[in-house]
Design an enzyme around this catalytic site. Structure first.
Site, PDB file in Angstrom:
ATOM      1  N   SER A 107       0.856  -1.179   0.000  1.00  0.00           N
ATOM      2  CA  SER A 107       0.000   0.000   0.000  1.00  0.00           C
ATOM      3  C   SER A 107       0.896   1.234   0.000  1.00  0.00           C
ATOM      4  O   SER A 107       2.069   1.169   0.394  1.00  0.00           O
ATOM      5  CB  SER A 107      -0.883   0.006   1.251  1.00  0.00           C
ATOM      6  OG  SER A 107      -1.431   1.286   1.495  1.00  0.00           O
ATOM      7  N   TYR A 132       0.582   0.118  10.695  1.00  0.00           N
ATOM      8  CA  TYR A 132       0.152  -0.314   9.368  1.00  0.00           C
ATOM      9  C   TYR A 132       1.253  -0.042   8.346  1.00  0.00           C
ATOM     10  O   TYR A 132       1.555  -0.881   7.493  1.00  0.00           O
ATOM     11  CB  TYR A 132      -1.132   0.421   8.983  1.00  0.00           C
ATOM     12  CG  TYR A 132      -1.651   0.105   7.601  1.00  0.00           C
ATOM     13  CD1 TYR A 132      -2.121  -1.171   7.284  1.00  0.00           C
ATOM     14  CD2 TYR A 132      -1.688   1.085   6.602  1.00  0.00           C
ATOM     15  CE1 TYR A 132      -2.606  -1.459   6.021  1.00  0.00           C
ATOM     16  CE2 TYR A 132      -2.176   0.802   5.335  1.00  0.00           C
ATOM     17  CZ  TYR A 132      -2.634  -0.473   5.047  1.00  0.00           C
ATOM     18  OH  TYR A 132      -3.112  -0.752   3.790  1.00  0.00           O
TER      19      TYR A 132
END
Length: 325
Positions: free
Chosen positions: A158, A183
């Protein structure tokens, strides 16, 4: 740094769909494994690969939910897998290896994002453990079944990798947990995994890629409070997407990982980070922060270091001798 991170002019882009990149590609006789293949862009990936003729295995933490989501899609088989539980990973891999089949493509699409501080296994931070360590153990355990001379491993990262490199001094966030930086570390790990796996596997003709699929409103946002998504300008009070042109549809979001797994344009290439169905450029200071790959995510020394650490933590390493060279 010298890098292969340069666009190749694929002819596809941010609005291309999984069906677009598969047009003219026949996957009959190919076997794909797609983690998270029953939700969000994973579901669209499964649908597109199956429509192109592939047999698709979807390992699921929630088999009943997966069965319902995949109803009506032919060429798909389900099994049980919890990436946050290494015993579950081992059991799934052993069941598959016992079948004697070979895998032509693995798409590691499952993941969790920005969850509250959660511990799994021996106290590991859940995002790093699920998004990275679970997939690391899965691919290493399945390695005897990865088809030499053409298989591809696709690690879905991502642009969140921009948020954080690897926190070598506190990889499991024992102190000062931040859900977005955690994350980011997990997504950086996804890229580094592909960098090192490609180095280790390319002599056998197995190539690995990492990618940013784009911004998509999917169940990945399940841990985000509605108020936070409103504050970020993603949705309104009624849950409507406020900036639809800023988000991809699931078919568009699935396109880059399907392209990575199947495109002949990537023959002879590997170990690179992709976005919008092309190789991404290196992110440089002052550039649009939504684009490109950070140098920390493609650093070969950090990739090798993370591999060794991951092997130590999971107890699995398909390349013990090669990785130490």
């Amino acid at each position: 740094m010298s890098t292969a991170q340069h666009k190749i002019g694929s002819g596809f882009g941010a609005t291309s769909t999984a069906d677009d990149v598969l047009r003219g590609i026949d996957l009959t006789g190919k076997l794909a494994l797609v983690t998270g293949g029953y939700s969000g862009i994973g579901l669209e990936t499964t649908r597109a690969l199956a429509a192109a003729g592939a047999r698709v295995i979807v390992p699921a933490r929630r088999p009943a939910t997966a069965e319902q989501a995949l109803a009506g899609i032919s060429g798909v088989e389900l099994d049980e897998l919890d990436l946050g539980d290494l015993e579950s990973v081992r059991a799934f891999a052993e069941r598959f290896l016992a079948s004697g089949r070979t895998i032509d493509m693995v798409i590691d699409s499952a993941g969790i994002m920005a969850c509250p501080e959660t511990r799994v296994g021996p106290g590991w931070e859940a995002q790093f453990a699920t998004n990275h360590l679970g997939h690391f153990a899965l691919v290493n355990r399945l390695w005897p079944a990865i088809a030499p001379g053409g298989a591809r491993i696709v690690s879905v990262s991502s642009r969140g990798h921009h948020f954080s490199g690897i926190r070598w001094d506190d990889i499991h966030w024992r102190q000062g947990y931040d859900k977005w930086e955690a994350y980011g570390q997990a997504k950086t790990a996804n890229v580094l995994f592909a960098v090192q796996l490609d180095r280790l596997g390319r002599d056998a003709g197995v190539r690995a890629f990492a990618l940013h699929p784009g911004g998509i409103i999917t169940p990945l946002q399940r841990h985000l409070p509605k108020e936070e998504m409103i504050e970020r300008g993603w949705i309104d009070e009624d849950g409507n997407v406020l900036n639809p042109e800023g988000f991809k549809t699931p078919p568009q979001g699935a396109a880059t990982q399907v392209w990575a797994a199947t495109s002949p344009q990537l023959d002879g290439i590997g170990g690179v980070y992709l976005e919008d169905c092309d190789i991404a450029e290196l992110a440089r200071e002052g550039d649009d922060e939504r684009l490109g790959v950070k140098d920390w995510a493609i650093d070969p020394e950090q990739a090798a270091r993370l591999w060794e650490l991951s092997a130590e933590l999971t107890g699995v390493n398909a390349f013990p001798a090669e990785n130490s060279r």
